[in-house]
Design a protein around this motif. Sequence first.
Motif, PDB file in Angstrom:
ATOM      1  N   THR A   1       1.352  -4.727  18.079  1.00  0.00           N
ATOM      2  CA  THR A   1       0.774  -6.017  17.687  1.00  0.00           C
ATOM      3  C   THR A   1       1.770  -7.165  17.735  1.00  0.00           C
ATOM      4  OG1 THR A   1       1.312  -5.773  15.324  1.00  0.00           O
ATOM      5  CG2 THR A   1      -0.748  -4.769  16.100  1.00  0.00           C
ATOM      6  N   GLY A   2       3.034  -6.868  17.843  1.00  0.00           N
ATOM      7  CA  GLY A   2       4.038  -7.925  17.789  1.00  0.00           C
ATOM      8  C   GLY A   2       4.465  -8.259  16.376  1.00  0.00           C
ATOM      9  N   GLY A   3       3.930  -7.515  15.405  1.00  0.00           N
ATOM     10  CA  GLY A   3       4.324  -7.747  14.014  1.00  0.00           C
ATOM     11  C   GLY A   3       3.572  -8.905  13.402  1.00  0.00           C
ATOM     12  N   GLY A   4       4.251  -9.635  12.547  1.00  0.00           N
ATOM     13  CA  GLY A   4       3.628 -10.749  11.851  1.00  0.00           C
ATOM     14  C   GLY A   4       4.215 -10.899  10.467  1.00  0.00           C
ATOM     15  N   SER A   5       3.520 -11.629   9.630  1.00  0.00           N
ATOM     16  CA  SER A   5       3.948 -11.827   8.244  1.00  0.00           C
ATOM     17  C   SER A   5       2.889 -11.213   7.337  1.00  0.00           C
ATOM     18  CB  SER A   5       4.096 -13.326   7.959  1.00  0.00           C
ATOM     19  OG  SER A   5       4.441 -13.554   6.611  1.00  0.00           O
ATOM     20  N   PRO A   6       3.126 -10.000   6.821  1.00  0.00           N
ATOM     21  CA  PRO A   6       2.102  -9.299   6.039  1.00  0.00           C
ATOM     22  C   PRO A   6       1.809  -9.991   4.708  1.00  0.00           C
ATOM     23  CG  PRO A   6       3.815  -7.797   6.819  1.00  0.00           C
ATOM     24  CD  PRO A   6       4.323  -9.182   7.036  1.00  0.00           C
ATOM     25  N   PHE A   7       0.699  -9.581   4.118  1.00  0.00           N
ATOM     26  CA  PHE A   7       0.306 -10.033   2.786  1.00  0.00           C
ATOM     27  C   PHE A   7       1.136  -9.239   1.784  1.00  0.00           C
ATOM     28  CE2 PHE A   7      -3.596 -11.780   0.505  1.00  0.00           C
ATOM     29  CZ  PHE A   7      -2.950 -11.834  -0.716  1.00  0.00           C
ATOM     30  N   CYS A   8       1.920  -9.920   0.969  1.00  0.00           N
ATOM     31  CA  CYS A   8       2.831  -9.246   0.039  1.00  0.00           C
ATOM     32  C   CYS A   8       2.416  -9.496  -1.407  1.00  0.00           C
ATOM     33  CB  CYS A   8       4.257  -9.749   0.264  1.00  0.00           C
ATOM     34  SG  CYS A   8       5.474  -9.037  -0.851  1.00  0.00           S
ATOM     35  N   VAL A   9       2.383  -8.424  -2.209  1.00  0.00           N
ATOM     36  CA  VAL A   9       2.101  -8.562  -3.640  1.00  0.00           C
ATOM     37  C   VAL A   9       3.166  -7.802  -4.425  1.00  0.00           C
ATOM     38  CG1 VAL A   9      -0.385  -8.897  -3.395  1.00  0.00           C
ATOM     39  CG2 VAL A   9       0.512  -6.583  -3.551  1.00  0.00           C
ATOM     40  N   LYS A  10       3.496  -8.325  -5.582  1.00  0.00           N
ATOM     41  CA  LYS A  10       4.519  -7.721  -6.433  1.00  0.00           C
ATOM     42  C   LYS A  10       3.882  -7.046  -7.634  1.00  0.00           C
ATOM     43  CE  LYS A  10       8.487  -8.938  -9.354  1.00  0.00           C
ATOM     44  NZ  LYS A  10       9.321 -10.039  -9.883  1.00  0.00           N
ATOM     45  N   ASP A  11       4.273  -5.768  -7.857  1.00  0.00           N
ATOM     46  CA  ASP A  11       3.814  -4.987  -9.006  1.00  0.00           C
ATOM     47  C   ASP A  11       2.296  -4.923  -9.102  1.00  0.00           C
ATOM     48  OD1 ASP A  11       6.428  -4.460  -9.758  1.00  0.00           O
ATOM     49  OD2 ASP A  11       6.561  -6.233 -11.028  1.00  0.00           O
ATOM     50  N   GLU A  12       1.621  -5.052  -7.949  1.00  0.00           N
ATOM     51  CA  GLU A  12       0.160  -4.968  -7.908  1.00  0.00           C
ATOM     52  C   GLU A  12      -0.273  -4.293  -6.619  1.00  0.00           C
ATOM     53  OE1 GLU A  12      -1.735  -8.649 -10.398  1.00  0.00           O
ATOM     54  OE2 GLU A  12      -1.014  -9.110  -8.373  1.00  0.00           O
ATOM     55  N   GLU A  13      -1.572  -3.934  -6.580  1.00  0.00           N
ATOM     56  CA  GLU A  13      -2.185  -3.409  -5.376  1.00  0.00           C
ATOM     57  C   GLU A  13      -3.408  -4.243  -5.042  1.00  0.00           C
ATOM     58  OE1 GLU A  13      -2.216   1.158  -5.038  1.00  0.00           O
ATOM     59  OE2 GLU A  13      -2.326   0.777  -7.196  1.00  0.00           O
ATOM     60  N   ILE A  14      -3.729  -4.312  -3.764  1.00  0.00           N
ATOM     61  CA  ILE A  14      -4.948  -4.983  -3.335  1.00  0.00           C
ATOM     62  C   ILE A  14      -6.078  -3.959  -3.278  1.00  0.00           C
ATOM     63  CG2 ILE A  14      -6.092  -6.150  -1.405  1.00  0.00           C
ATOM     64  CD1 ILE A  14      -3.474  -7.463  -0.711  1.00  0.00           C
ATOM     65  N   ILE A  15      -7.204  -4.320  -3.850  1.00  0.00           N
ATOM     66  CA  ILE A  15      -8.382  -3.464  -3.804  1.00  0.00           C
ATOM     67  C   ILE A  15      -9.361  -4.090  -2.819  1.00  0.00           C
ATOM     68  CG2 ILE A  15     -10.244  -2.404  -5.138  1.00  0.00           C
ATOM     69  CD1 ILE A  15      -7.397  -1.522  -5.914  1.00  0.00           C
ATOM     70  N   SER A  16      -9.389  -3.564  -1.604  1.00  0.00           N
ATOM     71  CA  SER A  16     -10.266  -4.121  -0.579  1.00  0.00           C
ATOM     72  C   SER A  16     -10.261  -3.205   0.630  1.00  0.00           C
ATOM     73  CB  SER A  16      -9.799  -5.522  -0.172  1.00  0.00           C
ATOM     74  OG  SER A  16     -10.520  -5.985   0.941  1.00  0.00           O
ATOM     75  N   ASP A  17     -11.432  -3.034   1.239  1.00  0.00           N
ATOM     76  CA  ASP A  17     -11.513  -2.244   2.467  1.00  0.00           C
ATOM     77  C   ASP A  17     -10.938  -3.005   3.653  1.00  0.00           C
ATOM     78  OD1 ASP A  17     -12.749  -0.187   1.113  1.00  0.00           O
ATOM     79  OD2 ASP A  17     -14.783  -0.909   1.544  1.00  0.00           O
ATOM     80  N   TYR A  18     -10.754  -4.297   3.484  1.00  0.00           N
ATOM     81  CA  TYR A  18     -10.271  -5.119   4.589  1.00  0.00           C
ATOM     82  C   TYR A  18      -8.789  -4.884   4.858  1.00  0.00           C
ATOM     83  CZ  TYR A  18      -9.704  -9.194   7.613  1.00  0.00           C
ATOM     84  OH  TYR A  18      -9.438 -10.007   8.685  1.00  0.00           O
ATOM     85  N   TRP A  19      -8.023  -4.514   3.802  1.00  0.00           N
ATOM     86  CA  TRP A  19      -6.571  -4.400   3.908  1.00  0.00           C
ATOM     87  C   TRP A  19      -6.115  -2.950   3.846  1.00  0.00           C
ATOM     88  CZ3 TRP A  19      -4.136  -8.862   5.043  1.00  0.00           C
ATOM     89  CH2 TRP A  19      -4.788 -10.059   4.727  1.00  0.00           C
ATOM     90  N   THR A  20      -5.001  -2.690   4.498  1.00  0.00           N
ATOM     91  CA  THR A  20      -4.374  -1.377   4.402  1.00  0.00           C
ATOM     92  C   THR A  20      -2.883  -1.557   4.154  1.00  0.00           C
ATOM     93  OG1 THR A  20      -4.165   0.788   5.500  1.00  0.00           O
ATOM     94  CG2 THR A  20      -3.842  -1.152   6.861  1.00  0.00           C
TER      95      THR A  20
END
Length: 288
Positions: A225-244
């Motif tokens: 994909t060439g990489g990118g700038s991922p979605f970053c969260v601190k001391d948390e998790e994302i709850i969503s089927d859209y993200w992995t």
Amino acid sequence: MKNEDLIKKLESARLPEAELHTHRRLLKTALLENYAYASNKTATAAKRRRIPIMSIITGFFRSDRPAWQKAMASTFAVILLLITALAINMSPLVRDYEAMAMEATLNDPEVKEIIEYGEIDTDTLKIDAVFDIENGIRYFIRIGEGKIAIVDLSKWTFASQIVDVIDIETVPITDASKQKLVGIASTNLEIKAILESGASIYMYYFDYIPAYMSSSSFSNFVHETGGGSPFCVKDEEIISDYWTELTARFWIEYEGNKYFVFIDMLSESILSTSCSPIDQEVTTTIVK
């Protein structure tokens, strides 16, 4: 006296008002003579510096040239101008892609409604993630705490458009996720010994990518994909089927040292580890 010397002398002279008329006349005469001389030199030099391609183009338009040659020269000139204009427009110095994506977000009716209903300060909108897509860039712009606008920007037409607005929900890291990280990290014997000694993890970071960009490993994701700038969260998790989950990072303090572990969540393997005295620079060891 040379013209240059006369000019300097006249410019530096301090004359009473009665002599100003003569002073101006002499200065004007010297300047005009110098200008005429310089103009002749400039004209001669310009002839020597004439751009070959322009000579060719202007030569094609001579009256004795066939019509087809004149038409070809016109077409070439237009193409040259178009290429120049495209190169200028594609320059990062001219186009502010992030500003264009933000403008498209603020102009979207659905986003306007969300902002108005939630009384959201538009200054708080921020770009949380960026990835390359075919022929463009995709921006993920956070709107308040619960929404993200997905904006696609075309590199060819320089047009931004909202493609979707999705929900975003984060929760504190679950015990199951912590155990998973410990299990992966324990494949490194040094980290395993530290964790088994009673040391605990004190800070986590998770990096997320859209699920459709998922790959078999972090390195494959970058290559594909060439990489990118991922979605970053601190001391948390994302709850969503859209993200992995792409990667995870955590820190451990043990006997005066700070240990850092970087994990590839796609392949569930360690990318790197490091150890350094607390409050000093980290030295990283890449795990092959």
